[in-house]
Write an enzyme that holds these catalytic residues in place. Structure first.
Site, PDB file in Angstrom:
ATOM      1  N   LYS A 154     -18.920  -6.531   4.556  1.00 41.08           N
ATOM      2  CA  LYS A 154     -17.741  -6.110   5.319  1.00 41.08           C
ATOM      3  C   LYS A 154     -18.061  -4.920   6.219  1.00 41.08           C
ATOM      4  CE  LYS A 154     -14.039  -7.574   4.547  1.00 41.08           C
ATOM      5  NZ  LYS A 154     -13.118  -7.440   3.425  1.00 41.08           N
TER       6      LYS A 154
ATOM      7  N   LYS B 215     -17.987 -13.379   9.707  1.00 39.59           N
ATOM      8  CA  LYS B 215     -16.874 -13.492   8.751  1.00 39.59           C
ATOM      9  C   LYS B 215     -15.576 -13.452   9.556  1.00 39.59           C
ATOM     10  CE  LYS B 215     -14.904 -11.813   4.458  1.00 39.59           C
ATOM     11  NZ  LYS B 215     -13.534 -11.931   4.961  1.00 39.59           N
TER      12      LYS B 215
ATOM     13  N   LEU C  48     -15.771 -15.067  -1.878  1.00 38.04           N
ATOM     14  CA  LEU C  48     -17.059 -14.388  -1.939  1.00 38.04           C
ATOM     15  C   LEU C  48     -16.901 -12.978  -2.475  1.00 38.04           C
ATOM     16  CD1 LEU C  48     -18.536 -15.374   1.559  1.00 38.04           C
ATOM     17  CD2 LEU C  48     -19.025 -16.436  -0.647  1.00 38.04           C
TER      18      LEU C  48
ATOM     19  N   CYS D  60      16.489  17.191  -1.378  1.00 37.01           N
ATOM     20  CA  CYS D  60      16.250  15.779  -1.071  1.00 37.01           C
ATOM     21  C   CYS D  60      16.784  15.445   0.320  1.00 37.01           C
ATOM     22  CB  CYS D  60      16.928  14.890  -2.111  1.00 37.01           C
ATOM     23  SG  CYS D  60      16.815  13.119  -1.729  1.00 37.01           S
TER      24      CYS D  60
END
EC number: 6.5.1.2
Length: 671
Positions: free
Chosen positions: A314, A115, A82, A408
């Site tokens: 939703k 749903k 859908l 780092c």
């Protein structure tokens, strides 16, 4: 009929009746203990006369011996998905599109459902008896999960009632109630088994067990919501009528199905369900809205992989508050240093969240975030956790600033931030163990060199033991060396070596993508390969020449040029070729000689395709003289929009670029 046959028939009928009352009507008449007693009696009688066991007997739910793999089942009627809407405005626009297409000013009658957040399955009944079941898969082909579906007590092995069609394929959702999910995880923690992140994952893991006896132990359930095949029978002419008929035949249907006679009634249903969501006992992620009339559904038809007469509305991503306990910094394959918030674990949308990405230093500054802060966490799209904001009114006294590293955190190299970019990067390159690991993981990934069985944990060990420094080193590995890795036996080691040998035969586009050049994704790699044809031509290209490739601007062109200008990168490529990595010679295509509507056109694919994979579509378009780009620009001639086409489609419409759907593409491919 023998007395024992009569007894077996009566027991099976009684058990089916009580399964129907329990799973469909939610109105059990007998205690579980009495049901168990009847089941034991049936099993004992069938043990005496195994020749009288029928496939639809309630005892046959426990499954057969474990499978070694799932067979494939092709859906006679594709299992479509859908389209989604996420707010009231989008739903009202969808409602208007439906009314406009129907040329009607009267309100449409909508059938609204939950749903469910589970797995879509199809179940085929022949003469009322369950004969097969399959997952949705890609919509066209799914996995045969018949043995596992037979273990789900909510699903009848035999339909009951009158006028059952000769062939009836029902579609629905298999899911795991929250109580069952918690029990599975509780047992797993106690026994050291697999703990699932959420009920959907647990349902998927349970349904895809090769051993149906394991599935039988999981409290899966099922709600029916539609039909695929219908032969030798009739169904009502409304969606709700069909659901009620399914329920009468013994199939479970949600009791929250509601008819709405106006857009406002749909919105009221949506908000009521959203309010009740925490108390339903199972996970949902929205509501489904369908035109109730089957005649109107047929009139509206389909687009791409979705019906025009239905949409999924939703719910917004769920949010929770928690505390940031620390911030750590991860290094990716391109050296990008990403801050990650370590959180006080909190349940968000059914998932225990303990980490959230902070993206970059700018995002930390935007949030005003400090370690120790109380924050709002959201799972965007119910998947990716992110920090939404800091709850400044509840900032604890003991907080401390987040200090971005100047070196780092993995290899100690200097870090740099290029002006105009938000990302801070390690300058260590392949001397950085983190970059090396991520680069190698990318190199062997499925869409790159596709080395089967070369997982992340193997790469981690190879780098940590200094067995591998560059991608070329992978092809020098022996089964003997691999056997020394943790949890790697001789057979597995040989399988990896065989997979590496097989991966040497690739394509130019895959090879370029595998190299991990910054900003060069699959589409750009395919464009570079198609435009230049050979590695030698690409390596010799100037920045200006690179920009002639569709979808390649100054930034990407500079990254590509700099990559090939670096001697260490050229050395690795030479070594890879020396180890036997190869691809077919380019086929020279004279676009002017190709009789195709795609010849010489710059084409962009967006959304999902139902009739073929995107890779197949790209290959066929290129073979017909098209240049397939990854983004829409003024240079784009055509956009092919599949299901859930998003920003690319919107941009194409904004620029006035011609747009066609998948069906039209397939027609033109055959023209």
């Amino acid at each position: 009929m023998e007395p024992i046959e009569q007894q077996l028939t009566e027991l099976r009928t009684t058990l089916r009746h009580h399964e129907y009352l329990y799973h469909v009507m939610d109105a059990p008449e007998i205690p579980d203990a009495e049901y168990d007693r009847l089941m034991r009696e049936l099993r004992e009688l069938e043990a005496q006369r195994p020749d009288l066991i029928t496939p639809d007997s309630p005892t046959q739910r426990v499954g057969a011996a474990p499978l070694t793999a799932f067979n494939q089942i092709r859906h006679e009627v594709p299992m479509l998905s859908l389209d989604n809407v996420f707010d009231e405005e989008s739903f009202l626009a969808f409602n208007k599109r439906v009314q406009d297409r129907l040329k009607s000013t009267e309100n449409v009658i909508w059938c609204c459902e939950l749903k469910l957040d589970g797995l879509a399955v199809s179940i085929l009944y022949e003469n009322g008896v369950l004969v097969s079941a399959a997952t949705r898969g890609d919509g066209t082909t799914g996995e045969d999960i018949t043995s596992n579906v037979r273990t789900i007590r909510a699903i009848p092995l035999k339909l009951h009632g009158d006028n059952i069609p000769a062939r009836l394929e029902v579609r629905g959702e298999v899911f795991l109630p929250q109580a069952g999910f918690e029990k599975i995880n509780e047992d797993a923690r106690r026994t050291g088994g697999k703990v699932f992140a959420n009920p959907r994952n647990a349902a998927a893991g349970s349904l895809r067990q090769l051993d149906p006896r394991i599935t039988a132990k999981r409290p899966l359930t099922f709600f029916c919501y539609g039909v695929g095949i219908l032969e030798g029978g009739e169904l009502p002419d409304t969606h709700l009528g069909r659901l009620l008929q399914f329920k009468a035949w013994g199939l479970p249907v949600s009791d929250r199905v509601t008819l709405c006679d106006s857009p406002q009634a749909v919105l009221d249903f949506y908000h009521n369900v959203e309010k009740d969501r925490p108390t339903l006992g199972f996970d949902i992620d929205g509501v489904v809205i369908k035109v109730n009339s089957l005649a109107l559904q047929e009139q509206l038809g389909f687009v791409a992989r979705a019906p025009r007469w239905a949409v999924a509305f939703k719910f917004p991503a769920q949010e929770q508050m928690t505390f940031v306990r620390d911030v750590e910094f991860q290094v990716g394959r391109t050296g990008a240093i990403t801050p990650v918030a370590r959180l006080e674990p909190v349940q968000v949308a059914g998932v225990l969240v303990s980490n959230a990405t902070l993206h970059n230093a700018d995002e930390i500054e935007r949030l005003g975030l400090r370690i120790g802060d109380k924050v709002v966490i959201r799972r965007a799209g119910d998947v990716i956790p992110q920090v939404v904001n800091v709850v400044l009114s509840e900032r604890p006294e003991e907080t401390r600033p987040i200090v971005f590293p100047t070196h780092c955190p993995v290899c100690g190299s200097d870090v740099e931030r290029v002006e105009g970019e938000a990302v801070t990067r390690c300058t260590g390159g392949l001397i950085c163990g983190a970059q090396r690991k991520e680069s190698l993981k990318h190199f062997v990934s499925r869409r790159a060199m596709d080395v089967d069985g070369m997982g992340d944990k193997i790469i981690d060990q190879l780098v940590e033991r200094e067995y591998v420094h560059t991608p070329a080193d992978l092809f020098r590995l022996t089964a003997g060396k691999l056997t020394g890795l943790d949890r790697m036996g001789p057979k597995s080691a040989q399988n990896v070596v065989n997979a590496l040998e097989k991966a040497k035969a690739t394509t130019f586009a895959r090879f370029l993508y595998a190299l991990g050049i910054r900003e060069v994704g699959e589409a750009t790699a395919a464009g570079l390969a198609a435009y230049f044809g050979t590695l030698e031509a690409l390596q010799a290209a100037t920045i200006d020449e690179l920009q002639k490739v569709p979808d390649v601007g100054i930034v990407v062109a500079t990254h590509v040029f700099n990559f090939f200008a670096e001697e260490s990168n050229r050395d690795v490529i030479v070594q890879l070729l020396a180890e036997g990595v190869h691809w077919p010679a380019p086929v020279v295509i004279n676009v002017q000689e190709i009789d195709s509507p795609f010849a010489g056109k710059t084409v962009v694919l967006t959304g999902s395709l139902s009739q073929m994979s995107r890779d197949d579509a790209k290959a066929r378009l290129v073979a017909l003289g098209a240049k397939v780009a990854g983004s829409v620009s003024k240079k784009t001639d055509l956009v092919i929009a599949g299901e859930a086409a998003g920003s690319k489609l919107a941009k194409a419409q904004e620029l006035g670029i011609n747009v066609i759907d998948e069906a039209e593409m397939i027609r033109l491919l055959g023209a």
